[in-house]
Design a protein around this motif. Structure first.
Motif, mmCIF file in Angstrom:
data_model
loop_
_atom_site.group_PDB
_atom_site.id
_atom_site.type_symbol
_atom_site.label_atom_id
_atom_site.label_comp_id
_atom_site.label_asym_id
_atom_site.label_seq_id
_atom_site.Cartn_x
_atom_site.Cartn_y
_atom_site.Cartn_z
ATOM 1 N N TYR A 28 -1.257 -26.989 -19.320
ATOM 2 C CA TYR A 28 -0.820 -25.374 -18.743
ATOM 3 C C TYR A 28 0.997 -25.481 -19.005
ATOM 4 O O TYR A 28 1.476 -24.715 -19.592
ATOM 5 N N ASN A 71 1.408 -16.870 -16.113
ATOM 6 C CA ASN A 71 0.636 -17.377 -15.168
ATOM 7 C C ASN A 71 0.044 -16.164 -14.340
ATOM 8 O O ASN A 71 -0.254 -16.202 -12.959
ATOM 9 N N TYR A 120 5.754 -18.479 -7.431
ATOM 10 C CA TYR A 120 5.210 -19.381 -9.153
ATOM 11 C C TYR A 120 5.158 -18.545 -10.619
ATOM 12 O O TYR A 120 5.156 -19.107 -11.532
ATOM 13 N N ALA A 123 7.803 -21.046 -14.104
ATOM 14 C CA ALA A 123 7.617 -21.487 -15.177
ATOM 15 C C ALA A 123 8.791 -21.771 -15.829
ATOM 16 O O ALA A 123 9.101 -23.036 -16.541
#
Length: 438
Positions: free
Chosen positions: A138, A162, A355, A359
């Motif tokens: 990830y 994401n 979310y 990132a």
């Protein structure tokens, strides 16, 4: 100071290839992870722990789910180390293979009735391998997007990674739902659950091809031109020595989104069936429809963070989550599909506002020399604290207090932890990725 553009390339066609490689890779990896989570909540209990009572079997099954998160920090250390030393792209090939092969082998596992206690042992081993691979996957995929992206659109491009988990979850749950609907209960438990695991090997082949068409990160290559003694020999030691605050804040900032999503996508399945008497199909449909909102909300929130800053958007997501913690279960507990769907959809909006921008935030908070290691370790430590035990804690709270109020309070408490970490830290939108220190 506003971040200065790194001399990258990235023509639209090049950037599209980077997006495709990162999103497709993360989609496959999360397909593997969420597929396991769905199976752990619905079928692994009776298949691998048949001598336990139903509640104990569910807890044991969800415990194997947590093993992946315990393996992730180890994977983060290994792949982060080599990702910072020899390159982001090389590590993404390795993590991809580990994840894909492990998932395929789970589909071939004999059950407890065939080989006894060895069956859950092998299941745990393969789950550990999944987590080990994801420990680097990830963060590496996010870094490839962050370090290729134009400076003014870094949040948007990093956030696009994401939507990969959305695709992975919908694909895994949809295939699971299909097999469950077209097969009898006996056939589904006997062999139907294996099909979604076995088809993952086809996606591995496609994903590896896509990743061959992407160049190494230009930010990493620029850093490689520096003197050899400027590169940390042991990146994790450098992180602990020079960036402990960033590591702590980045870990804490991620705890909430992990807990919320895994309570939402894993625990609600067992809760809906055992506590509310709903069918697996009903809950899966509600979860799938609600998660599709992320396809719009995540890119929107990520792009918004480029305009108004990461902290403001993240804080908005935390507020939505806290405010909705009690209405979520109040609507879900009615057992009405429409009200359940409303509960799920609003929770996913709050989740998306966290979310999406998280990132870029995770990448920007660490300097280039240790960015892979720092972001990977922080992200995966947060996975343990926020996600690994969230379904287990929720199950135990429900078993102890017999009320969803306790779970709502748990959601609020863990979200407040993440909000404090973001508010204590500084805004990262304007950070220069090429600077040696942040």
């Amino acid at each position: 100071m506003r971040n200065t553009p790194v001399p990258t390339s990235e023509r639209p066609s090049s950037m599209r290839r980077v997006v495709a490689a990162s999103v497709f890779g993360t989609a496959l990896e999360t397909y593997d992870l969420y597929l396991y989570g769905t199976a752990a909540a619905l079928v692994f209990g009776p298949l691998f722990f048949p001598d336990s009572d139903p509640t104990a079997a569910t807890l044991l099954s969800l415990s194997t789910f947590a093993v992946s998160f315990l393996a992730r920090p180890l994977g983060a250390l290994v792949f982060g180390h080599f990702g910072d030393r020899i390159g982001r792209k090389k590590m993404l090939y390795v993590t991809y293979l580990i994840m894909g092969v492990s998932t395929f082998l789970i589909g071939l596992l004999p059950t407890f009735n065939s080989i006894g206690v060895l069956a859950p042992v092998l299941l745990v081993g393969l789950r550990f391998a999944q987590g080990f691979g994801f420990g680097g996957e990830y963060s590496g995929a996010v870094l490839m997007l962050t370090e290729h992206a134009p400076a003014a659109k870094r949040g948007f491009y990093a956030g696009l990674n994401n939507i990969g988990p959305v695709i992975g979850f919908v694909s895994s749950s949809g295939l699971f739902l299909l097999m469950n609907s077209i097969l009898t209960e006996a056939d589904f438990l006997a062999w139907g659950w294996r099909i979604p695991f076995l088809v993952s090997i086809l996606l591995v082949v496609i994903g590896l091809y896509v990743r061959t068409r992407v160049s190494e990160s230009p930010v990493f290559e620029q850093a490689q031109t520096k003197a050899a003694d400027a590169k940390p020999r042991v990146p994790i030691a450098e992180v602990l020595r020079n960036n402990p605050k960033q590591l702590l804040l980045a870990t804490g900032a991620n705890i909430s989104q992990f807990a919320v999503f895994y309570l939402f996508s894993v625990y609600t399945l067992s809760y809906g069936v055992t506590e509310l008497g709903l069918t697996r199909t009903t809950i899966l449909w509600a979860v799938i429809i609600a998660i599709l909102i992320n396809l719009i909300a995540i890119p929107y929130a990520s792009a918004l963070s480029d305009r108004i800053g990461r902290r403001k958007v993240l804080t908005t997501g935390f507020v939505i989550t806290i405010v909705w913690a009690f209405p979520f279960f109040a609507l879900f507990n009615t057992g009405n599909f429409i009200l359940t769907l409303v509960a799920f959809m609003v929770m996913m909006v709050g989740y998306s506002f966290v979310y999406g921008p998280i990132a870029a935030f995770m990448s920007e908070i660490f300097p280039t020399a240790v960015r892979f290691t720092g972001s990977a370790v922080a992200y995966n430590l947060a996975g343990i604290l926020g996600a690994a035990f969230a379904p287990i804690i929720a199950t135990m709270l429900m078993d102890t207090y017999h009320s969803s109020v306790s779970i709502s309070l748990y959601i609020i408490a863990i979200t407040l932890v993440s909000a404090i970490c973001v508010l204590v830290g500084r805004e990262t939108r304007d950070i220069d990725l090429t600077a040696d220190n942040h």
